[in-house]
Design a protein around this motif. Structure first.
Motif, PDB file in Angstrom:
ATOM      1  N   UNK A   1      26.543  31.332  -7.652  1.00  0.00           N
ATOM      2  CA  UNK A   1      26.420  32.366  -6.096  1.00  0.00           C
ATOM      3  C   UNK A   1      27.150  32.586  -5.545  1.00  0.00           C
ATOM      4  N   UNK A   2      27.210  33.526  -4.989  1.00  0.00           N
ATOM      5  CA  UNK A   2      28.752  33.162  -3.579  1.00  0.00           C
ATOM      6  C   UNK A   2      28.246  33.043  -2.399  1.00  0.00           C
ATOM      7  N   UNK A   3      29.767  32.256  -1.817  1.00  0.00           N
ATOM      8  CA  UNK A   3      29.321  31.255  -1.418  1.00  0.00           C
ATOM      9  C   UNK A   3      28.200  32.073   0.171  1.00  0.00           C
ATOM     10  N   UNK A   4      27.625  30.639   0.542  1.00  0.00           N
ATOM     11  CA  UNK A   4      26.999  31.038   1.988  1.00  0.00           C
ATOM     12  C   UNK A   4      27.691  31.318   2.789  1.00  0.00           C
ATOM     13  N   UNK A   5      26.978  33.010   3.057  1.00  0.00           N
ATOM     14  CA  UNK A   5      27.788  33.279   4.657  1.00  0.00           C
ATOM     15  C   UNK A   5      28.779  34.013   4.273  1.00  0.00           C
ATOM     16  N   UNK A   6      28.893  34.035   2.717  1.00  0.00           N
ATOM     17  CA  UNK A   6      30.875  35.723   2.427  1.00  0.00           C
ATOM     18  C   UNK A   6      30.054  36.437   2.680  1.00  0.00           C
ATOM     19  N   UNK A   7      31.640  37.219   2.990  1.00  0.00           N
ATOM     20  CA  UNK A   7      31.271  39.133   3.044  1.00  0.00           C
ATOM     21  C   UNK A   7      30.179  39.297   1.412  1.00  0.00           C
ATOM     22  N   UNK A   8      30.690  39.136   0.661  1.00  0.00           N
ATOM     23  CA  UNK A   8      29.614  38.889  -0.465  1.00  0.00           C
ATOM     24  C   UNK A   8      27.966  38.519  -0.863  1.00  0.00           C
ATOM     25  N   UNK A   9      27.955  37.424   0.186  1.00  0.00           N
ATOM     26  CA  UNK A   9      26.403  37.356  -0.568  1.00  0.00           C
ATOM     27  C   UNK A   9      25.871  37.994   1.069  1.00  0.00           C
ATOM     28  N   UNK A  10      26.215  37.982   1.578  1.00  0.00           N
ATOM     29  CA  UNK A  10      25.734  39.085   3.149  1.00  0.00           C
ATOM     30  C   UNK A  10      25.450  40.435   2.647  1.00  0.00           C
ATOM     31  N   UNK A  11      26.506  41.402   1.876  1.00  0.00           N
ATOM     32  CA  UNK A  11      26.411  42.245   1.310  1.00  0.00           C
ATOM     33  C   UNK A  11      24.962  42.381   0.271  1.00  0.00           C
ATOM     34  N   UNK A  12      25.124  40.769  -0.730  1.00  0.00           N
ATOM     35  CA  UNK A  12      24.213  41.164  -1.911  1.00  0.00           C
ATOM     36  C   UNK A  12      23.249  40.713  -0.943  1.00  0.00           C
ATOM     37  N   UNK A  13      22.272  40.614  -0.184  1.00  0.00           N
ATOM     38  CA  UNK A  13      21.208  40.397   0.632  1.00  0.00           C
ATOM     39  C   UNK A  13      20.804  41.624   1.366  1.00  0.00           C
ATOM     40  N   UNK A  14      21.615  41.367   2.107  1.00  0.00           N
ATOM     41  CA  UNK A  14      21.882  43.633   2.323  1.00  0.00           C
ATOM     42  C   UNK A  14      20.946  43.872   1.360  1.00  0.00           C
ATOM     43  N   UNK A  15      21.325  44.879  -0.013  1.00  0.00           N
ATOM     44  CA  UNK A  15      21.423  45.405  -0.933  1.00  0.00           C
ATOM     45  C   UNK A  15      20.476  45.172  -1.672  1.00  0.00           C
ATOM     46  N   UNK A  16      19.251  43.230  -1.424  1.00  0.00           N
ATOM     47  CA  UNK A  16      18.540  43.082  -2.132  1.00  0.00           C
ATOM     48  C   UNK A  16      19.521  42.802  -4.068  1.00  0.00           C
ATOM     49  N   UNK A  17      19.797  41.821  -3.833  1.00  0.00           N
ATOM     50  CA  UNK A  17      20.595  42.125  -4.872  1.00  0.00           C
ATOM     51  C   UNK A  17      21.051  40.875  -5.133  1.00  0.00           C
ATOM     52  N   UNK A  18      20.498  40.039  -6.654  1.00  0.00           N
ATOM     53  CA  UNK A  18      20.428  38.876  -6.142  1.00  0.00           C
ATOM     54  C   UNK A  18      21.357  38.106  -7.915  1.00  0.00           C
ATOM     55  N   UNK A  19      22.354  36.438  -7.654  1.00  0.00           N
ATOM     56  CA  UNK A  19      22.763  36.406  -8.318  1.00  0.00           C
ATOM     57  C   UNK A  19      22.491  35.918  -9.800  1.00  0.00           C
TER      58      UNK A  19
END
Length: 89
Positions: free
Chosen positions: A49-67
């Motif tokens: 999973x992407x590191x918490x607080x990373x740009x990727x984690x934030x983008x995934x949360x906004x898009x509703x994507x899940x690792x």
């Protein structure tokens, strides 16, 4: 494993090998080594999973994507977010 399952598994393995030999027959050794290295990186990263607080984690949360998405739509959305994040950096 039953003899029938073993025979089927062996047949699939042989077919994969024939396909791979045809696909990679004209590749140079460095190109083949690179695809192996990149495939290993991809496989290793699928469990991460992407590191918490990373740009990727934030983008995934906004898009509703899940690792760890389990459906094809979630997988495509996750790959799009990863791709978009990579392109923007």
């Amino acid at each position: 494993m039953t003899p029938q399952v073993s025979a089927a598994t062996n047949a699939v393995d042989a077919a994969r090998e024939r396909l791979a030999l045809r696909m990679f027959r004209n590749w140079s050794c460095p190109d083949y080594d690179q695809i192996l290295r990149l495939t290993r990186m991809l496989a290793d990263g699928l469990d991460d999973a992407p590191a918490a607080g990373s740009k990727l984690a934030e983008s995934m949360a906004q898009e509703g994507a899940s690792p760890t998405g389990t459906d094809a739509r979630s997988d495509r959305r996750t790959m799009k977010v990863i791709y978009d994040s990579h392109i923007q950096t």
